[in-house]
Write a protein that holds these residues in place. Structure first.
Motif, PDB file in Angstrom:
ATOM      1  N   ILE A 286       0.861  -1.181   0.000  1.00  0.00           N
ATOM      2  CA  ILE A 286       0.000   0.000   0.000  1.00  0.00           C
ATOM      3  C   ILE A 286       0.895   1.229   0.000  1.00  0.00           C
ATOM      4  CG2 ILE A 286      -1.815   1.263   1.204  1.00  0.00           C
ATOM      5  CD1 ILE A 286      -2.578  -1.291   2.606  1.00  0.00           C
ATOM      6  N   THR A 287       0.643   2.150  -0.927  1.00  0.00           N
ATOM      7  CA  THR A 287       1.359   3.423  -0.961  1.00  0.00           C
ATOM      8  C   THR A 287       0.394   4.515  -0.503  1.00  0.00           C
ATOM      9  OG1 THR A 287       2.767   2.679  -2.784  1.00  0.00           O
ATOM     10  CG2 THR A 287       2.644   5.047  -2.388  1.00  0.00           C
ATOM     11  N   VAL A 288       0.711   5.160   0.618  1.00  0.00           N
ATOM     12  CA  VAL A 288      -0.191   6.120   1.249  1.00  0.00           C
ATOM     13  C   VAL A 288       0.452   7.504   1.259  1.00  0.00           C
ATOM     14  CG1 VAL A 288      -1.562   6.626   3.299  1.00  0.00           C
ATOM     15  CG2 VAL A 288      -0.987   4.263   2.751  1.00  0.00           C
ATOM     16  N   PRO A 289      -0.237   8.538   0.754  1.00  0.00           N
ATOM     17  CA  PRO A 289       0.296   9.900   0.876  1.00  0.00           C
ATOM     18  C   PRO A 289       0.478  10.270   2.343  1.00  0.00           C
ATOM     19  CG  PRO A 289      -1.530   9.826  -0.687  1.00  0.00           C
ATOM     20  CD  PRO A 289      -1.501   8.496  -0.005  1.00  0.00           C
ATOM     21  N   ASN A 290       1.580  10.903   2.648  1.00  0.00           N
ATOM     22  CA  ASN A 290       1.859  11.245   4.040  1.00  0.00           C
ATOM     23  C   ASN A 290       0.818  12.189   4.622  1.00  0.00           C
ATOM     24  OD1 ASN A 290       4.165   9.660   4.368  1.00  0.00           O
ATOM     25  ND2 ASN A 290       5.482  11.225   3.491  1.00  0.00           N
ATOM     26  N   GLY A 291       0.186  13.003   3.757  1.00  0.00           N
ATOM     27  CA  GLY A 291      -0.849  13.894   4.245  1.00  0.00           C
ATOM     28  C   GLY A 291      -2.016  13.134   4.865  1.00  0.00           C
ATOM     29  N   ASP A 292      -2.372  11.974   4.287  1.00  0.00           N
ATOM     30  CA  ASP A 292      -3.460  11.164   4.846  1.00  0.00           C
ATOM     31  C   ASP A 292      -3.094  10.620   6.216  1.00  0.00           C
ATOM     32  OD1 ASP A 292      -4.722  11.682   2.494  1.00  0.00           O
ATOM     33  OD2 ASP A 292      -4.496   9.672   1.650  1.00  0.00           O
ATOM     34  N   LEU A 293      -1.856  10.182   6.383  1.00  0.00           N
ATOM     35  CA  LEU A 293      -1.423   9.638   7.669  1.00  0.00           C
ATOM     36  C   LEU A 293      -1.284  10.732   8.720  1.00  0.00           C
ATOM     37  CD1 LEU A 293       1.258   7.052   6.470  1.00  0.00           C
ATOM     38  CD2 LEU A 293      -1.057   6.577   7.280  1.00  0.00           C
ATOM     39  N   ALA A 294      -0.822  11.905   8.297  1.00  0.00           N
ATOM     40  CA  ALA A 294      -0.612  12.994   9.249  1.00  0.00           C
ATOM     41  C   ALA A 294      -1.924  13.567   9.768  1.00  0.00           C
ATOM     42  CB  ALA A 294       0.229  14.095   8.611  1.00  0.00           C
ATOM     43  N   SER A 295      -2.988  13.505   8.949  1.00  0.00           N
ATOM     44  CA  SER A 295      -4.270  14.075   9.349  1.00  0.00           C
ATOM     45  C   SER A 295      -5.219  13.039   9.947  1.00  0.00           C
ATOM     46  CB  SER A 295      -4.941  14.745   8.149  1.00  0.00           C
ATOM     47  OG  SER A 295      -5.177  13.799   7.106  1.00  0.00           O
ATOM     48  N   ALA A 296      -4.858  11.769   9.929  1.00  0.00           N
ATOM     49  CA  ALA A 296      -5.738  10.713  10.442  1.00  0.00           C
ATOM     50  C   ALA A 296      -5.331  10.327  11.866  1.00  0.00           C
ATOM     51  CB  ALA A 296      -5.679   9.485   9.533  1.00  0.00           C
ATOM     52  N   VAL A 297      -6.265   9.662  12.546  1.00  0.00           N
ATOM     53  CA  VAL A 297      -5.953   9.076  13.848  1.00  0.00           C
ATOM     54  C   VAL A 297      -5.265   7.738  13.594  1.00  0.00           C
ATOM     55  CG1 VAL A 297      -6.896   8.193  16.001  1.00  0.00           C
ATOM     56  CG2 VAL A 297      -7.906  10.224  14.947  1.00  0.00           C
ATOM     57  N   VAL A 298      -3.989   7.652  13.890  1.00  0.00           N
ATOM     58  CA  VAL A 298      -3.200   6.455  13.629  1.00  0.00           C
ATOM     59  C   VAL A 298      -3.015   5.689  14.935  1.00  0.00           C
ATOM     60  CG1 VAL A 298      -0.991   5.554  12.819  1.00  0.00           C
ATOM     61  CG2 VAL A 298      -2.006   7.551  11.709  1.00  0.00           C
ATOM     62  N   MET A 299      -3.415   4.429  14.945  1.00  0.00           N
ATOM     63  CA  MET A 299      -3.204   3.583  16.115  1.00  0.00           C
ATOM     64  C   MET A 299      -1.968   2.725  15.881  1.00  0.00           C
ATOM     65  SD  MET A 299      -5.714   0.846  18.044  1.00  0.00           S
ATOM     66  CE  MET A 299      -5.609  -0.384  16.751  1.00  0.00           C
ATOM     67  N   ASN A 300      -1.048   2.781  16.822  1.00  0.00           N
ATOM     68  CA  ASN A 300       0.186   2.004  16.748  1.00  0.00           C
ATOM     69  C   ASN A 300       0.205   0.998  17.892  1.00  0.00           C
ATOM     70  OD1 ASN A 300       2.766   0.983  16.596  1.00  0.00           O
ATOM     71  ND2 ASN A 300       3.743   2.944  16.256  1.00  0.00           N
ATOM     72  N   PRO A 301      -0.268  -0.231  17.666  1.00  0.00           N
ATOM     73  CA  PRO A 301      -0.349  -1.214  18.748  1.00  0.00           C
ATOM     74  C   PRO A 301       1.005  -1.701  19.252  1.00  0.00           C
ATOM     75  CG  PRO A 301      -1.768  -1.814  16.882  1.00  0.00           C
ATOM     76  CD  PRO A 301      -0.828  -0.761  16.411  1.00  0.00           C
ATOM     77  N   VAL A 302       2.070  -1.456  18.507  1.00  0.00           N
ATOM     78  CA  VAL A 302       3.381  -1.999  18.889  1.00  0.00           C
ATOM     79  C   VAL A 302       4.323  -0.917  19.373  1.00  0.00           C
ATOM     80  CG1 VAL A 302       3.143  -3.927  17.301  1.00  0.00           C
ATOM     81  CG2 VAL A 302       4.243  -1.838  16.514  1.00  0.00           C
ATOM     82  N   ALA A 303       3.801   0.280  19.676  1.00  0.00           N
ATOM     83  CA  ALA A 303       4.664   1.383  20.077  1.00  0.00           C
ATOM     84  C   ALA A 303       5.187   1.216  21.507  1.00  0.00           C
ATOM     85  CB  ALA A 303       3.928   2.708  19.954  1.00  0.00           C
TER      86      ALA A 303
END
Length: 293
Positions: free
Chosen positions: A161-178
């Motif tokens: 999957i290639t995702v524009p960084n703008g989508d990731l920066a403006s979305a709520v990102v859950m990181n279960p392994v952080a």
């Protein structure tokens, strides 16, 4: 009427001062520009690299910052040299052209600039890093690359999957392994007449047997609900996500608990609906029914 000089001496006599002044102006501009550019580039690039490295930016951001600093050094050297040498027209034209170019680029490449800036913030803030499993806006994947414009992720089906960084920066990102630990849960429903104590012991025991499950915090299985057809025990266990895969542990746990429940006679009912009451069926007297014509 303009008179054209007919000899070199005449030309020098008429335009000599103008030529000398222009030559001095050009030389002043070139010398000033070269000195300022050399000094400015050295100072700016070095300062930018030192500042970005001190804040632990990635090499991509450091390289980008150095390039921007070099461009700023060129623009600044041109502006100051034009002012010192007395080229106000050059300075005015330069500002006009630079403004027009900036406006055109902003309109034509708005999305690119947005993703570009978002990539810088992602690399700086580090909400996730390469190798992390993340979820956002109903999507999920394992991060493989973080570039300045896009990020590349792999799904569990090995699809990229290639995702524009703008989508990731403006979305709520859950990181279960952080974090260092992660809790896994599953609701086990048992029959109302089954022993909650026995079911809880089985759930905890099977969780403790799985490799990678942490002893502290210890597995647990409190009662969290009384459903229509089952008593719900919320099984809970903890793992270290950097060392143990969540999916494999959870699948093995559920399967082992189901096998133990079957062996020890603890039922896991499915939802059903029971209708009670009576139905009164009235029939008409055949003799009282009207005869057919």
């Amino acid at each position: 009427m303009l008179q054209v000089p007919t000899s070199v001496d005449g030309f020098l006599a008429q335009y000599g001062n103008v030529v000398v002044d222009f030559a001095i102006t050009v030389v002043t501009f070139l010398v000033t520009f070269l000195l300022l550019y050399k000094i400015g580039k050295s100072v700016l690039v070095r300062a930018v690299k030192r500042g970005l490295n001190a804040r632990q930016f990635s090499s991509a951001v450091v390289s980008l910052g150095s390039s921007i600093a070099a461009v700023i050094a060129v623009l600044g050297a041109v502006a100051i040299a034009a002012t010192v040498s007395g080229f106000p027209a050059i300075l005015s034209a330069f500002a006009t052209i630079a403004g027009a170019l900036a406006l055109g680029v902003a309109f034509a490449a708005g999305d690119i600039i947005e993703n570009f800036v978002a990539g810088i913030f992602i690399l700086k803030d580090k909400p996730f890093t390469v190798g992390d499993y993340i979820e956002w806006d109903g999507n999920n994947g394992i991060v493989r690359e973080i570039n300045l414009r896009v990020s590349k992720l792999d799904t569990f089906n090995n699809e990229q999957i290639t995702v524009p960084n703008g989508d990731l920066a403006s979305a709520v990102v859950m990181n279960p392994v952080a974090n260092d630990t992660r809790r896994l849960t599953f609701d086990f429903g048992i029959e109302y007449d089954a022993s909650m104590k026995d079911a809880r012991e089985i759930i905890i025991d099977e969780a403790s047997k799985i490799e990678g499950v942490l002893a502290d915090p210890a597995p647990a299985a409190p009662v969290t609900g009384l459903a229509d057809s089952a008593v719900v025990l919320n099984g809970r266990l903890w793992i270290n996500p950097s060392e143990t895969g969540a999916g494999g542990v959870k699948n093995q746990w559920i399967e082992n608990v189901k096998r133990r429940f079957d062996a020890e006679g603890i039922g896991m009912p499915y939802p059903y609906t029971e209708l009670t009451g009576e139905i009164d069926v009235n029939t008409r007297d055949i003799e009282a029914a009207p005869a057919d014509d």
